[in-house]
Scaffold this motif. Sequence first.
Motif, PDB file in Angstrom:
ATOM      1  N   THR A   1      -8.014  33.956  82.386  1.00  0.00           N
ATOM      2  CA  THR A   1      -6.687  34.289  82.607  1.00  0.00           C
ATOM      3  C   THR A   1      -5.996  35.239  83.303  1.00  0.00           C
ATOM      4  OG1 THR A   1      -6.148  34.996  80.162  1.00  0.00           O
ATOM      5  CG2 THR A   1      -6.184  32.335  80.520  1.00  0.00           C
ATOM      6  N   PHE A   2      -6.221  36.395  82.803  1.00  0.00           N
ATOM      7  CA  PHE A   2      -5.763  37.595  83.411  1.00  0.00           C
ATOM      8  C   PHE A   2      -6.964  38.955  83.403  1.00  0.00           C
ATOM      9  CE2 PHE A   2      -2.119  35.646  81.691  1.00  0.00           C
ATOM     10  CZ  PHE A   2      -1.189  35.610  82.605  1.00  0.00           C
ATOM     11  N   PRO A   3      -7.834  38.589  84.591  1.00  0.00           N
ATOM     12  CA  PRO A   3      -9.003  39.857  84.383  1.00  0.00           C
ATOM     13  C   PRO A   3      -8.087  40.990  84.895  1.00  0.00           C
ATOM     14  CG  PRO A   3      -9.101  38.099  86.385  1.00  0.00           C
ATOM     15  CD  PRO A   3      -7.869  37.387  85.349  1.00  0.00           C
ATOM     16  N   ASN A   4      -8.683  42.072  84.219  1.00  0.00           N
ATOM     17  CA  ASN A   4      -8.098  43.271  84.502  1.00  0.00           C
ATOM     18  C   ASN A   4      -8.944  44.290  84.947  1.00  0.00           C
ATOM     19  OD1 ASN A   4      -6.356  45.787  84.334  1.00  0.00           O
ATOM     20  ND2 ASN A   4      -4.709  44.735  83.463  1.00  0.00           N
ATOM     21  N   GLY A   5      -9.371  45.353  83.889  1.00  0.00           N
ATOM     22  CA  GLY A   5     -10.373  46.542  84.247  1.00  0.00           C
ATOM     23  C   GLY A   5     -11.708  45.926  84.131  1.00  0.00           C
ATOM     24  N   LEU A   6     -12.714  46.607  84.754  1.00  0.00           N
ATOM     25  CA  LEU A   6     -13.876  46.546  84.643  1.00  0.00           C
ATOM     26  C   LEU A   6     -14.684  47.847  84.858  1.00  0.00           C
ATOM     27  CD1 LEU A   6     -14.744  44.310  87.833  1.00  0.00           C
ATOM     28  CD2 LEU A   6     -12.988  46.166  87.549  1.00  0.00           C
ATOM     29  N   ALA A   7     -16.104  47.417  84.353  1.00  0.00           N
ATOM     30  CA  ALA A   7     -17.099  48.858  84.249  1.00  0.00           C
ATOM     31  C   ALA A   7     -18.410  48.162  83.870  1.00  0.00           C
ATOM     32  CB  ALA A   7     -16.653  49.656  83.084  1.00  0.00           C
ATOM     33  N   PHE A   8     -19.525  48.872  84.466  1.00  0.00           N
ATOM     34  CA  PHE A   8     -20.810  48.648  84.508  1.00  0.00           C
ATOM     35  C   PHE A   8     -21.435  49.313  83.398  1.00  0.00           C
ATOM     36  CE2 PHE A   8     -20.647  47.081  88.879  1.00  0.00           C
ATOM     37  CZ  PHE A   8     -21.432  45.928  88.666  1.00  0.00           C
ATOM     38  N   SER A   9     -22.289  48.697  82.447  1.00  0.00           N
ATOM     39  CA  SER A   9     -22.963  49.475  81.551  1.00  0.00           C
ATOM     40  C   SER A   9     -23.868  50.665  82.429  1.00  0.00           C
ATOM     41  CB  SER A   9     -24.309  48.573  80.931  1.00  0.00           C
ATOM     42  OG  SER A   9     -24.876  47.786  81.666  1.00  0.00           O
ATOM     43  N   PRO A  10     -24.552  51.546  81.968  1.00  0.00           N
ATOM     44  CA  PRO A  10     -25.152  52.370  82.651  1.00  0.00           C
ATOM     45  C   PRO A  10     -26.545  52.013  83.402  1.00  0.00           C
ATOM     46  CG  PRO A  10     -24.765  53.529  80.515  1.00  0.00           C
ATOM     47  CD  PRO A  10     -24.344  52.198  80.609  1.00  0.00           C
ATOM     48  N   ASP A  11     -27.084  50.814  82.718  1.00  0.00           N
ATOM     49  CA  ASP A  11     -28.262  50.464  83.456  1.00  0.00           C
ATOM     50  C   ASP A  11     -27.808  49.290  84.324  1.00  0.00           C
ATOM     51  OD1 ASP A  11     -27.539  48.308  81.927  1.00  0.00           O
ATOM     52  OD2 ASP A  11     -29.440  48.390  80.611  1.00  0.00           O
ATOM     53  N   GLU A  12     -26.456  49.167  84.603  1.00  0.00           N
ATOM     54  CA  GLU A  12     -25.938  47.998  85.423  1.00  0.00           C
ATOM     55  C   GLU A  12     -26.429  46.750  85.298  1.00  0.00           C
ATOM     56  OE1 GLU A  12     -26.557  49.604  89.408  1.00  0.00           O
ATOM     57  OE2 GLU A  12     -25.040  50.796  89.274  1.00  0.00           O
ATOM     58  N   ARG A  13     -26.834  46.432  83.969  1.00  0.00           N
ATOM     59  CA  ARG A  13     -27.143  45.168  83.797  1.00  0.00           C
ATOM     60  C   ARG A  13     -26.388  44.006  83.054  1.00  0.00           C
ATOM     61  NH1 ARG A  13     -33.407  46.207  80.992  1.00  0.00           N
ATOM     62  NH2 ARG A  13     -34.157  46.969  82.958  1.00  0.00           N
ATOM     63  N   THR A  14     -25.097  45.016  82.829  1.00  0.00           N
ATOM     64  CA  THR A  14     -23.861  44.151  82.144  1.00  0.00           C
ATOM     65  C   THR A  14     -22.708  44.599  82.797  1.00  0.00           C
ATOM     66  OG1 THR A  14     -25.109  44.068  80.010  1.00  0.00           O
ATOM     67  CG2 THR A  14     -22.593  43.857  79.789  1.00  0.00           C
ATOM     68  N   LEU A  15     -21.772  43.663  83.037  1.00  0.00           N
ATOM     69  CA  LEU A  15     -20.513  43.912  83.607  1.00  0.00           C
ATOM     70  C   LEU A  15     -19.458  43.651  82.484  1.00  0.00           C
ATOM     71  CD1 LEU A  15     -18.564  44.722  86.055  1.00  0.00           C
ATOM     72  CD2 LEU A  15     -18.377  42.254  86.363  1.00  0.00           C
ATOM     73  N   TYR A  16     -18.535  44.565  82.063  1.00  0.00           N
ATOM     74  CA  TYR A  16     -17.537  44.378  81.107  1.00  0.00           C
ATOM     75  C   TYR A  16     -16.071  44.245  81.735  1.00  0.00           C
ATOM     76  CZ  TYR A  16     -20.992  46.681  78.205  1.00  0.00           C
ATOM     77  OH  TYR A  16     -22.029  47.118  77.465  1.00  0.00           O
ATOM     78  N   VAL A  17     -15.406  43.015  81.545  1.00  0.00           N
ATOM     79  CA  VAL A  17     -14.333  42.770  82.131  1.00  0.00           C
ATOM     80  C   VAL A  17     -13.224  42.797  81.090  1.00  0.00           C
ATOM     81  CG1 VAL A  17     -13.090  40.999  83.615  1.00  0.00           C
ATOM     82  CG2 VAL A  17     -15.475  41.592  83.863  1.00  0.00           C
ATOM     83  N   ALA A  18     -11.931  43.495  81.142  1.00  0.00           N
ATOM     84  CA  ALA A  18     -10.882  43.330  80.343  1.00  0.00           C
ATOM     85  C   ALA A  18     -10.178  42.109  80.513  1.00  0.00           C
ATOM     86  CB  ALA A  18     -10.160  44.448  80.344  1.00  0.00           C
ATOM     87  N   VAL A  19      -9.506  41.556  79.529  1.00  0.00           N
ATOM     88  CA  VAL A  19      -8.789  40.314  79.767  1.00  0.00           C
ATOM     89  C   VAL A  19      -7.197  40.648  79.132  1.00  0.00           C
ATOM     90  CG1 VAL A  19      -8.354  37.838  79.710  1.00  0.00           C
ATOM     91  CG2 VAL A  19     -10.574  38.605  79.807  1.00  0.00           C
ATOM     92  N   SER A  20      -6.300  40.811  79.654  1.00  0.00           N
ATOM     93  CA  SER A  20      -5.037  41.454  79.458  1.00  0.00           C
ATOM     94  C   SER A  20      -4.187  40.442  79.173  1.00  0.00           C
ATOM     95  CB  SER A  20      -4.203  42.277  80.518  1.00  0.00           C
ATOM     96  OG  SER A  20      -4.302  42.117  81.584  1.00  0.00           O
ATOM     97  N   ASP A  21      -4.517  39.359  78.339  1.00  0.00           N
ATOM     98  CA  ASP A  21      -3.827  38.197  77.850  1.00  0.00           C
ATOM     99  C   ASP A  21      -3.243  38.504  76.361  1.00  0.00           C
ATOM    100  OD1 ASP A  21      -2.899  35.670  76.833  1.00  0.00           O
ATOM    101  OD2 ASP A  21      -4.488  34.633  78.223  1.00  0.00           O
ATOM    102  N   PRO A  22      -2.286  38.443  76.053  1.00  0.00           N
ATOM    103  CA  PRO A  22      -1.710  38.687  74.693  1.00  0.00           C
ATOM    104  C   PRO A  22      -2.092  37.399  73.848  1.00  0.00           C
ATOM    105  CG  PRO A  22       0.113  38.090  75.975  1.00  0.00           C
ATOM    106  CD  PRO A  22      -0.820  38.408  77.010  1.00  0.00           C
ATOM    107  N   GLU A  23      -2.483  36.590  74.316  1.00  0.00           N
ATOM    108  CA  GLU A  23      -2.814  35.479  73.369  1.00  0.00           C
ATOM    109  C   GLU A  23      -4.532  35.493  73.157  1.00  0.00           C
ATOM    110  OE1 GLU A  23      -0.729  33.409  71.794  1.00  0.00           O
ATOM    111  OE2 GLU A  23       0.696  34.582  72.820  1.00  0.00           O
ATOM    112  N   ARG A  24      -5.178  36.040  74.018  1.00  0.00           N
ATOM    113  CA  ARG A  24      -6.501  36.038  73.832  1.00  0.00           C
ATOM    114  C   ARG A  24      -6.962  37.729  74.501  1.00  0.00           C
ATOM    115  NH1 ARG A  24     -11.524  34.083  76.582  1.00  0.00           N
ATOM    116  NH2 ARG A  24     -13.004  33.939  74.800  1.00  0.00           N
ATOM    117  N   ALA A  25      -6.609  38.651  73.733  1.00  0.00           N
ATOM    118  CA  ALA A  25      -6.707  40.167  74.390  1.00  0.00           C
ATOM    119  C   ALA A  25      -8.250  40.443  74.087  1.00  0.00           C
ATOM    120  CB  ALA A  25      -5.759  41.144  73.611  1.00  0.00           C
TER     121      ALA A  25
END
Length: 340
Positions: A212-236
């Motif tokens: 719904t609202f993709p926001n911040g993102l970062a890779f794990s040190p080995d770059e095998r995982t991408l983290y994505v923050a979702v700034s949705d108050p209904e599903r934070a």
Amino acid sequence: MRSRHPLVAAAALATLFALRVDAQQQPITRTIERLDPALDALVPPNATIEQLADGFDWTEGPVWRRDARGGHLLFSDIPKNTIYRWKAGEGISVWLRPAGYAGPTPAGRELGSNGLTLDAHGALVMADHGNRQVARVNDSLFTKVTLADRYEGKRLNSPNDLVYRSNGDLYFTDPPYGLDGLNDSRVKELPFNGVYRLKPDGTLTLLTRDLTFPNGLAFSPDERTLYVAVSDPERAVWMAYDVAADGTLARGRVFFDATALAKQGKPGLPDGMKVDRAGNLFATGPGGILVLSPQGKHLGTIAMGQPTANCAWGDDGSTLYITSNHQLLRLRLSTKGPGF
């Protein structure tokens, strides 16, 4: 999406701006909440949060840039359409203004740059919120080169955060926060809010349109995982995705769910984040900066007492610079960011 989430969009906008305004009116108490003994190895028991500067509208996108005298921090103030520079012993100065939109007919109220990063050559690359593009800055002329502003011929919404992979691929999020009315904006051309991958040759790939609202993102040190923050108050939530061999995303799952914290009234929503060299996440969200283990365990919170947008590693890699509402702060840690 315009048709499916009008109430969520309105709630998100109201939540974000109400939190910012309220935080500027209330006394600020900052503490470190320790939920697990493992936090002590990351955040020293005697650690203190130090305020470096105040008086901004909404600080975002910090990035540490090495220079001949050690380094300096660049960060965005989105409403003031300015990128500021902070350096020890010198303080704050304007680095670029306008940082984003400079024309007569803005599409939204947040005209400046948002997330900032550096490419392999040290050039500043920005989520150019106000101009609805991703751009690289030419330092010598203070001009910009557009890297991406359209997907399948339609204008991007308002790129928010971005991160490079070591092979030169640039990943970025594109929520509607820079547009008046968010998902219901009259100038919104894409019927979704996406996460993208931009290759060095200019090829732009939509990786997911399901958040719904993709926001911040970062890779794990080995770059095998991408983290994505979702700034949705209904599903934070923070999502985790496997990064396939071709750079696309697979097996998306909830890494940590902070919806209950948001509904308790903790200030802020999932936003920017950084990962240390051991894979721990320092993720801005409800309450401040949540410290999450690589397994998704909540070790503690750097409680900022106000909405907190983003953070960045600096100095020798063990200082966490923090953009929090109208302030710039730092915290010295016992861990380091990758690459230092």
